[in-house]
Design a protein around this motif. Structure first.
Motif, PDB file in Angstrom:
ATOM      1  N   CYS A 216       0.843  -1.189   0.000  1.00 39.31           N
ATOM      2  CA  CYS A 216       0.000   0.000   0.000  1.00 39.31           C
ATOM      3  C   CYS A 216       0.883   1.246   0.000  1.00 39.31           C
ATOM      4  N   SER A 217       0.246   2.378  -0.188  1.00 42.71           N
ATOM      5  CA  SER A 217       0.997   3.618  -0.351  1.00 42.71           C
ATOM      6  C   SER A 217       1.316   4.315   0.960  1.00 42.71           C
ATOM      7  N   GLN A 218       0.706   3.879   2.062  1.00 45.44           N
ATOM      8  CA  GLN A 218       0.925   4.556   3.339  1.00 45.44           C
ATOM      9  C   GLN A 218       1.199   3.540   4.442  1.00 45.44           C
ATOM     10  N   ILE A 219       2.229   3.810   5.227  1.00 44.81           N
ATOM     11  CA  ILE A 219       2.627   2.933   6.319  1.00 44.81           C
ATOM     12  C   ILE A 219       2.705   3.755   7.597  1.00 44.81           C
ATOM     13  N   LEU A 220       1.951   3.347   8.602  1.00 43.58           N
ATOM     14  CA  LEU A 220       1.958   3.989   9.913  1.00 43.58           C
ATOM     15  C   LEU A 220       2.733   3.106  10.886  1.00 43.58           C
ATOM     16  N   LEU A 221       3.832   3.624  11.423  1.00 43.38           N
ATOM     17  CA  LEU A 221       4.638   2.906  12.405  1.00 43.38           C
ATOM     18  C   LEU A 221       4.298   3.409  13.802  1.00 43.38           C
ATOM     19  N   ILE A 222       3.955   2.497  14.686  1.00 46.63           N
ATOM     20  CA  ILE A 222       3.570   2.835  16.053  1.00 46.63           C
ATOM     21  C   ILE A 222       4.719   2.470  16.987  1.00 46.63           C
ATOM     22  N   ASN A 223       4.983   3.332  17.960  1.00 47.37           N
ATOM     23  CA  ASN A 223       6.089   3.128  18.906  1.00 47.37           C
ATOM     24  C   ASN A 223       7.453   3.129  18.210  1.00 47.37           C
ATOM     25  N   LEU A 224       7.580   3.967  17.208  1.00 50.38           N
ATOM     26  CA  LEU A 224       8.868   4.139  16.539  1.00 50.38           C
ATOM     27  C   LEU A 224       9.772   5.032  17.394  1.00 50.38           C
ATOM     28  N   ARG A 225      11.036   4.671  17.510  1.00 45.73           N
ATOM     29  CA  ARG A 225      11.986   5.525  18.217  1.00 45.73           C
ATOM     30  C   ARG A 225      12.216   6.800  17.403  1.00 45.73           C
ATOM     31  N   PRO A 226      12.145   7.971  18.025  1.00 45.29           N
ATOM     32  CA  PRO A 226      12.254   9.227  17.268  1.00 45.29           C
ATOM     33  C   PRO A 226      13.511   9.353  16.432  1.00 45.29           C
ATOM     34  N   GLU A 227      14.629   8.808  16.925  1.00 44.88           N
ATOM     35  CA  GLU A 227      15.875   8.932  16.170  1.00 44.88           C
ATOM     36  C   GLU A 227      15.862   8.105  14.888  1.00 44.88           C
ATOM     37  N   ARG A 228      14.863   7.244  14.725  1.00 43.48           N
ATOM     38  CA  ARG A 228      14.746   6.440  13.512  1.00 43.48           C
ATOM     39  C   ARG A 228      13.760   7.046  12.510  1.00 43.48           C
ATOM     40  N   ALA A 229      13.301   8.244  12.769  1.00 44.27           N
ATOM     41  CA  ALA A 229      12.273   8.851  11.909  1.00 44.27           C
ATOM     42  C   ALA A 229      12.745   9.014  10.470  1.00 44.27           C
ATOM     43  N   LEU A 230      13.919   9.604  10.283  1.00 42.92           N
ATOM     44  CA  LEU A 230      14.403   9.841   8.928  1.00 42.92           C
ATOM     45  C   LEU A 230      14.698   8.531   8.209  1.00 42.92           C
ATOM     46  N   GLY A 231      15.269   7.570   8.928  1.00 42.65           N
ATOM     47  CA  GLY A 231      15.538   6.277   8.321  1.00 42.65           C
ATOM     48  C   GLY A 231      14.270   5.545   7.937  1.00 42.65           C
ATOM     49  N   ALA A 232      13.235   5.660   8.785  1.00 43.98           N
ATOM     50  CA  ALA A 232      11.959   5.018   8.482  1.00 43.98           C
ATOM     51  C   ALA A 232      11.322   5.641   7.249  1.00 43.98           C
ATOM     52  N   GLN A 233      11.422   6.959   7.138  1.00 44.12           N
ATOM     53  CA  GLN A 233      10.883   7.627   5.949  1.00 44.12           C
ATOM     54  C   GLN A 233      11.624   7.163   4.696  1.00 44.12           C
ATOM     55  N   ALA A 234      12.949   7.074   4.773  1.00 47.66           N
ATOM     56  CA  ALA A 234      13.732   6.635   3.626  1.00 47.66           C
ATOM     57  C   ALA A 234      13.379   5.205   3.220  1.00 47.66           C
ATOM     58  N   ALA A 235      12.985   4.383   4.201  1.00 48.15           N
ATOM     59  CA  ALA A 235      12.633   2.994   3.920  1.00 48.15           C
ATOM     60  C   ALA A 235      11.247   2.856   3.312  1.00 48.15           C
ATOM     61  N   GLY A 236      10.413   3.910   3.439  1.00 52.56           N
ATOM     62  CA  GLY A 236       9.092   3.857   2.838  1.00 52.56           C
ATOM     63  C   GLY A 236       7.944   4.161   3.772  1.00 52.56           C
ATOM     64  N   ALA A 237       8.205   4.318   5.078  1.00 53.13           N
ATOM     65  CA  ALA A 237       7.135   4.671   6.010  1.00 53.13           C
ATOM     66  C   ALA A 237       6.683   6.108   5.764  1.00 53.13           C
ATOM     67  N   THR A 238       5.410   6.384   6.004  1.00 53.53           N
ATOM     68  CA  THR A 238       4.871   7.718   5.753  1.00 53.53           C
ATOM     69  C   THR A 238       4.447   8.443   7.030  1.00 53.53           C
ATOM     70  N   HIS A 239       4.067   7.691   8.067  1.00 44.92           N
ATOM     71  CA  HIS A 239       3.570   8.299   9.298  1.00 44.92           C
ATOM     72  C   HIS A 239       4.069   7.505  10.498  1.00 44.92           C
ATOM     73  N   ALA A 240       4.053   8.151  11.668  1.00 48.47           N
ATOM     74  CA  ALA A 240       4.531   7.474  12.876  1.00 48.47           C
ATOM     75  C   ALA A 240       3.886   8.052  14.127  1.00 48.47           C
ATOM     76  N   VAL A 241       3.699   7.173  15.100  1.00 50.93           N
ATOM     77  CA  VAL A 241       3.434   7.552  16.484  1.00 50.93           C
ATOM     78  C   VAL A 241       4.694   7.177  17.249  1.00 50.93           C
ATOM     79  N   PHE A 242       5.290   8.140  17.940  1.00 46.58           N
ATOM     80  CA  PHE A 242       6.610   7.911  18.502  1.00 46.58           C
ATOM     81  C   PHE A 242       6.551   7.348  19.928  1.00 46.58           C
ATOM     82  N   ALA A 243       7.579   6.584  20.265  1.00 43.11           N
ATOM     83  CA  ALA A 243       7.579   5.795  21.485  1.00 43.11           C
ATOM     84  C   ALA A 243       7.799   6.631  22.748  1.00 43.11           C
ATOM     85  N   THR A 244       8.279   7.846  22.624  1.00 38.88           N
ATOM     86  CA  THR A 244       8.638   8.631  23.815  1.00 38.88           C
ATOM     87  C   THR A 244       7.472   9.441  24.379  1.00 38.88           C
ATOM     88  N   LEU A 245       6.341   9.424  23.736  1.00 39.02           N
ATOM     89  CA  LEU A 245       5.234  10.262  24.205  1.00 39.02           C
ATOM     90  C   LEU A 245       4.630   9.713  25.484  1.00 39.02           C
TER      91      LEU A 245
END
Length: 263
Positions: free
Chosen positions: A229-258
């Motif tokens: 699919c065209s959109q991937i939501l990652l839940i509990n992603l570590r914030p420092e992995r945000a740019l890497g996740a985007q480069a891999a194809g993820a489009t959205h995230a809920v971050f683990a530090t909240l």
């Protein structure tokens, strides 16, 4: 275990954050969020406590919040351990979903152009399609309704593709859509390539993504999901992995530090 921890662009554009001089500003991911707790009882007379927490969902390409997602935790009253979903009857699942929608819409407070994500059990949709869709329509009824995405948990990745397509076709409207919450497994993600899914959610709490070797496996998982699919939501992603996740194809995230803020 129940801890349900999409933003299709047709559900609204992200609100840009403007920095000095009018340039887009990168936002911190550690903002607190609100939560609410209520109780219900099962048909077997087990008293349950349900907590909903409204987490901001960030678009990775802009680092801006574009939606809010309800994380749902279910516990037996007086206990800290999460409650086993498998012990619930269909009537219990339906009641929990209906109460989640009722309380969740109050917590999300959607306005024009806003988008919220609520959890629902797969069986609520498959075994009571018209009824759940009607409940959603009633919840969205207001002079200026926002858009609603339903994050389906508890088995959609195992369902036949024609069943998934039928559910999507019957349920989705211009202001309502589905997100399939799947297990963090490459084969599972690839199996859904033939379905008309617009967004997949994967909980990275169960995915090692600290070290370089772990991260490469996580990248492979994201890439496999993106093939479906065209959109991937990652839940509990570590914030420092945000740019890497985007480069891999993820489009959205809920971050683990909240952290939640009770209201």
């Amino acid at each position: 275990m129940i801890d349900e921890d999409g933003m299709a662009r047709r559900y609204g554009s992200p609100r840009p954050v403007v920095g000095p001089g009018g340039a887009p500003a990168r936002r911190a991911f550690g903002a607190p969020y609100e939560s609410i707790t209520f109780s219900t009882a099962t048909r077997a007379r087990t008293n349950l406590t349900i907590t909903l927490a409204a987490q901001p969902v960030f678009e990775l390409s802009t680092s801006t919040p574009v939606s809010r997602r309800l994380r749902r935790s279910i516990r037996r009253c007086g206990e800290r351990a999460l409650f086993e979903r498998k012990t619930l009857e269909l009537a219990d699942l339906r009641r929990i979903d209906a109460l989640t929608l009722q309380h969740g819409m109050e917590l999300l407070r959607l306005g024009p152009g806003d988008c919220g994500i609520v959890p629902a059990f797969w069986r609520s949709l498959t075994e009571n399609r018209e009824s759940y869709a009607l409940i959603c329509a009633e919840a969205q009824h207001s002079p200026n309704p926002g858009s609603l995405l339903v994050e389906v948990v508890g088995g959609p990745e195992q369902a036949p593709l024609d069943v998934i397509d039928d559910i999507i076709g019957r349920f989705e409207t211009g202001s309502r859509g589905l997100i399939l919450h799947i297990a963090p497994d490459i084969d599972t993600a690839l199996r859904l390539r033939g379905a008309r899914v617009s967004c997949l959610a994967i909980d990275f709490a169960g995915v090692a993504h600290d070290g370089a070797r772990d991260w490469q496996a996580a990248v492979d998982l994201i890439a496999a999901a993106r093939q479906s699919c065209s959109q991937i939501l990652l839940i509990n992603l570590r914030p420092e992995r945000a740019l890497g996740a985007q480069a891999a194809g993820a489009t959205h995230a809920v971050f683990a530090t909240l952290e939640p803020r009770m209201v």
